[in-house]
Each structure stands twice: as structure tokens, then as C-alpha cells.
Design a protein around this motif. Structure first.
Motif, PDB file in Angstrom:
ATOM      1  N   THR A 310      44.650  33.641  43.555  1.00  0.00           N
ATOM      2  CA  THR A 310      43.853  34.202  42.243  1.00  0.00           C
ATOM      3  C   THR A 310      44.400  33.551  41.016  1.00  0.00           C
ATOM      4  OG1 THR A 310      45.399  35.985  42.505  1.00  0.00           O
ATOM      5  CG2 THR A 310      42.938  36.355  43.389  1.00  0.00           C
ATOM      6  N   THR A 333      43.527  35.971  37.448  1.00  0.00           N
ATOM      7  CA  THR A 333      42.229  35.814  36.808  1.00  0.00           C
ATOM      8  C   THR A 333      41.246  35.214  37.488  1.00  0.00           C
ATOM      9  OG1 THR A 333      42.978  34.089  35.620  1.00  0.00           O
ATOM     10  CG2 THR A 333      43.336  35.813  34.586  1.00  0.00           C
ATOM     11  N   ASP A 334      41.421  34.275  38.710  1.00  0.00           N
ATOM     12  CA  ASP A 334      40.673  33.460  39.267  1.00  0.00           C
ATOM     13  C   ASP A 334      40.042  34.282  40.671  1.00  0.00           C
ATOM     14  OD1 ASP A 334      38.838  31.758  40.443  1.00  0.00           O
ATOM     15  OD2 ASP A 334      40.213  29.975  40.554  1.00  0.00           O
ATOM     16  N   ARG A 339      34.951  39.010  42.657  1.00  0.00           N
ATOM     17  CA  ARG A 339      34.641  39.770  41.267  1.00  0.00           C
ATOM     18  C   ARG A 339      34.415  41.259  41.393  1.00  0.00           C
ATOM     19  NH1 ARG A 339      31.111  36.682  38.815  1.00  0.00           N
ATOM     20  NH2 ARG A 339      29.159  38.074  39.350  1.00  0.00           N
ATOM     21  N   GLU A 346      39.776  47.695  39.524  1.00  0.00           N
ATOM     22  CA  GLU A 346      40.346  48.054  38.057  1.00  0.00           C
ATOM     23  C   GLU A 346      39.856  49.228  37.714  1.00  0.00           C
ATOM     24  OE1 GLU A 346      39.424  44.136  36.258  1.00  0.00           O
ATOM     25  OE2 GLU A 346      40.771  43.042  37.897  1.00  0.00           O
ATOM     26  N   ARG A 353      44.987  43.006  37.094  1.00  0.00           N
ATOM     27  CA  ARG A 353      44.595  41.446  36.790  1.00  0.00           C
ATOM     28  C   ARG A 353      45.944  40.851  35.999  1.00  0.00           C
ATOM     29  NH1 ARG A 353      38.625  39.296  36.230  1.00  0.00           N
ATOM     30  NH2 ARG A 353      38.368  41.230  37.154  1.00  0.00           N
ATOM     31  N   ALA A 355      47.297  37.265  33.867  1.00  0.00           N
ATOM     32  CA  ALA A 355      46.903  35.835  33.376  1.00  0.00           C
ATOM     33  C   ALA A 355      47.972  34.825  34.137  1.00  0.00           C
ATOM     34  CB  ALA A 355      46.834  35.813  31.922  1.00  0.00           C
TER      35      ALA A 355
END
Length: 413
Positions: A310, A333-334, A339, A346, A353, A355
Motif C-alpha cells: 500500500t 494510499t495505494d 478500495r 475507515e 490511511r 500518505a
């Protein structure tokens, strides 16, 4: 036509064994030889993640009286099959070449072929179509990353999807994408994500519990190159903030375990492999998991977890697994491949998540500094996931309906 296809595909099959040396393991099974269960429901799960996701479905089908034949693409997935499902026939899948596929299909005469997630093997699917064997996709997904590739392959993908007897999609968006790529709308329905139906986390094996010691744990699962460095930096950061914990690194590919162990030692850490006799981890140490099938038990023991693929540009692995074990999870974030799961976590406050490596270090430090709050997030997350269960039952019903249908194959050409 079949002979011509085989002749054209032969160099590709030989190339697969040459380019991927790990595929040479079990090569007899890969060319279609070796034992196989007859007249069974054949479930194909590519590797460890898919084997884990489909574990409850396998249990469901066995409870309903179905004989099963399990296959994987990877040897690590095969090892996990043996561990999770003792007594169930399992093998490596044949290379997607007419000679290899026909050799095993003639002996197996499966009642159905079940493909976990999106394993579109055109030769295998076409062979099932010729033999009147229904093909069912379960927990099917078309990720943001794979959608353009499937569109580019248009006619080939459409031909494979047209031969499907049934597709159980994870979400409504996945259903729409399958249809847009060529699947018959009446054969596609939403059955949910099998990863929302994980098997219960096994208890810690006594030797694993002894290896872990008593220190708080941060467990990082399915990591890729670059992510281990970020996690080792995070360990330094949480120590500067006054937190003490051992770090467990579980590389996605176990053959990297020696490389990861050396990386930790170069960072100045006392580090040990899971299988190292006499080792007991303490706060500040690094443990490297070099076994298969123990990650979910480790997640249940952790204060907080990180799921890899990720921060590395991979698209994400199973972010639900730690939360199903009652542990909050952090990821990058990946998350193109996961997703829907990430957004769910979340919303319920069990997933975070980040960055970059700096945000990762901060998130892990906060979890370690507030263990009661972290445990509460994990409990809330696990309870929320319980409400989303049922995909295994729905997938089992889809498979049984396809087997019972009067015309198993589509007759596509």
C-alpha cells in the motif's frame, strides 16, 4: 484448431517455466500430470491471499457434502491449502496451455471450476466449455488498475467472460465492470467479498507464543521492498517518542525473509527468523516471519498492524484480516485492489490511511501510546465486520445453482 493453438502456445508455456524459476517447483503438476480428485468441485485460488479468503467457502462446500479439488498457482499457496484443509485433494494448477489443461481435465472430470477473485485463464475456461463444465467466479473483482488492461484485451476477455456460467461480484461496481467487459448480465450478481468472511484466527502455537515473548507487537503483513525500510524507520520514531515494542515483518514473498532479516540487522536491530530456535523477541527487536499460515494469529496478538503493498505501488493486500482478528490497521494510499475494504474500515474507525513513511510512523506511535483506544478500535471493527458476513454462503449457493443448471456450458466459441 486445438492443435494449432497448442503449437502456438507451447513456446509461451516453456517461457513461463524459464522466466519464473519458482514455477519449476511441482513442474509435473504444472504440465497436467500428478494426482487429481475425480468428479469434484475444483476450486482455484492463485496464492496465499486467495487461499485464505476462500477458506470459509471451502468449509461451506465440504459441509454441504461436496467433494473438492483445490489448486493454486504458487507453491506457498499450496502449502497453505495443506495446512488449512487437511485431507482435501490439492495440487498446483496446470499451465494455461491446451496440452497441459486437457491432460488434467480428462482425468478430473470436474463438476465445476470455481475461480477465486479474477483468474481468467482462457484455455482452461474454453476447455471447461467444451466439456460442459460450469465455470463460476466468486469474490470477483475488476480493480481500477486492471480495468484498462482488460479493455485493451477486449475480445479475449469478452470471450472468456461469455463462457462463464455465473459470476459472483464483490460489489455493484465490480458487477457493472464485468458486464461492460462482456459478461452476460443475467449471469452476474453481487455475492460479496470473501475477505469479509475470514476463517477464525487460529490460536498461537506454543512455540510461536514463546518466540513472541511478552513485549507489545507491531505486526506488518504482506510487505514489499521499500516498506520494510519505512517500518524500521517507524520503529526508531516510536522509540524516540518513548514507546517500546517489537516489530514483526512478514514479507509477502517468504523467499525474501533472509533479505529482510539482513536489512533489520543492518539497521542495528537484534533480529530473528520465526524458525530460529531459542530466540525470544523483546521490545526493540525485529522478528521476520518465514512461515505460511500464521499471520492471522500474529495479527490477533498485535497492538496495531500494517498491511503492505500500500506504500509500495502494488495496490494493496488484505486490509480486513487484522481487523477480523480484533486489531486496528494502518495502510498506505495505494489501495486500488482493496478500495472497498479500505473505505469500509475507515467508516467504522478501524483503518487508517497514511500518505508516506512519516505519517506511518506517527500513526503507529499513536496506537502504541494509547493501547486501550487501539484495542477499542479493533473490537469495534471486528464487530462491524460481523454484520457484513455471508459471502461464503451466497457463493456456495451460486456454485450449486450452476452445477444444477440444465445447460452447464454456454456453448461459446
Amino acid at each position: 484448431m486445438a492443435a494449432l493453438s497448442a503449437a502456438l502456445a507451447a513456446p509461451l508455456a516453456a517461457g513461463a517455466l524459464a522466466v519464473r524459476p519458482r514455477w519449476r517447483t511441482g513442474w509435473r503438476e504444472r504440465i497436467g500430470a500428478g494426482p487429481v480428485a475425480r468428479e469434484a468441485v475444483w476450486i482455484h485460488a492463485a496464492s496465499v491471499g486467495e487461499v485464505t479468503a476462500s477458506a470459509r467457502l471451502v468449509q461451506q462446500l465440504r459441509a454441504r457434502g461436496h467433494a473438492l479439488n483445490l489448486s493454486t498457482t504458487s507453491a506457498t499457496g499450496q502449502a497453505l491449502c495443506e495446512q488449512l484443509h487437511p485431507g482435501v485433494a490439492h495440487r498446483l494448477a496446470p499451465l494455461d496451455h491446451p496440452w497441459c489443461v486437457d491432460a488434467v481435465m480428462r482425468r478430473a472430470s470436474p463438476r465445476a471450476l470455481v475461480l477465486v477473485e479474477t483468474e481468467l485463464w482462457p484455455v482452461w475456461i474454453a476447455a471447461c466449455d467444451r466439456h460442459g463444465v460450469p465455470v463460476v467466479v466468486v469474490s470477483g473483482r475488476i480493480s481500477d488498475r486492471s480495468l484498462p488492461r482488460y479493455r485493451w484485451l477486449g475480445p479475449w476477455v469478452a470471450s472468456a467472460l461469455a463462457r462463464m456460467s455465473a459470476i459472483g461480484a464483490r460489489t455493484e461496481q465490480d458487477r457493472e465492470r464485468f458486464i461492460a467487459l462482456g459478461a452476460a448480465p443475467e449471469r452476474v450478481r453481487v455475492t460479496g467479498d470473501l475477505k469479509l468472511d475470514p476463517p477464525d484466527a487460529p490460536p498461537l502455537a506454543p512455540d510461536l507464543a514463546a518466540w513472541l515473548g511478552s513485549a507489545p507487537l507491531v505486526v506488518a503483513g504482506s510487505t514489499h521492498a521499500g516498506e520494510e525500510e519505512a517500518l524500521l524507520a517507524a520503529q526508531r520514531a516510536w522509540e524516540r517518542a518513548g514507546q517500546r515494542a517489537a516489530l514483526i515483518l512478514a514479507p509477502r514473498h517468504p523467499h525474501r525473509s533472509s533479505e529482510v532479516l539482513e536489512l533489520a540487522r543492518r539497521a542495528g536491530r537484534r533480529a530473528a527468523l520465526r524458525g530460529e530456535r531459542g530466540a525470544v523477541l523483546a521490545a526493540g527487536d525485529v522478528g521476520v516471519l518465514d512461515t505460511i499460515g500464521e499471520l492471522s494469529a500474529l495479527y490477533a496478538r498485535a497492538a496495531v498492524a500494517y498491511v503492505g503493498g500500500t506504500l509500495a505501488p502494488v495496490g494493496g493486500h488484505n486490509v480486513l484480516e487484522p481487523v477480523a482478528a480484533g486489531t486496528p490497521v494502518v495502510y498506505g494510499t495505494d489501495v486500488a485492489n482493496v478500495r472497498h475494504a479500505a473505505e469500509l474500515l475507515e467508516r467504522i474507525g478501524a483503518g487508517q490511511r497514511v500518505a508516506d513513511a512519516t505519517e506511518l510512523a506517527a500513526a503507529l506511535s499513536v496506537a502504541l501510546a494509547g493501547p486501550d483506544a487501539a484495542r477499542a478500535r479493533g473490537r469495534v471493527g471486528r464487530a462491524a465486520l460481523q454484520a457484513h458476513r455471508g459471502s461464503s454462503e451466497r457463493s456456495a449457493e451460486l456454485i450449486e445453482a450452476a452445477i444444477a443448471a440444465p445447460c452447464a456450458a454456454t456453448g461459446s466459441d
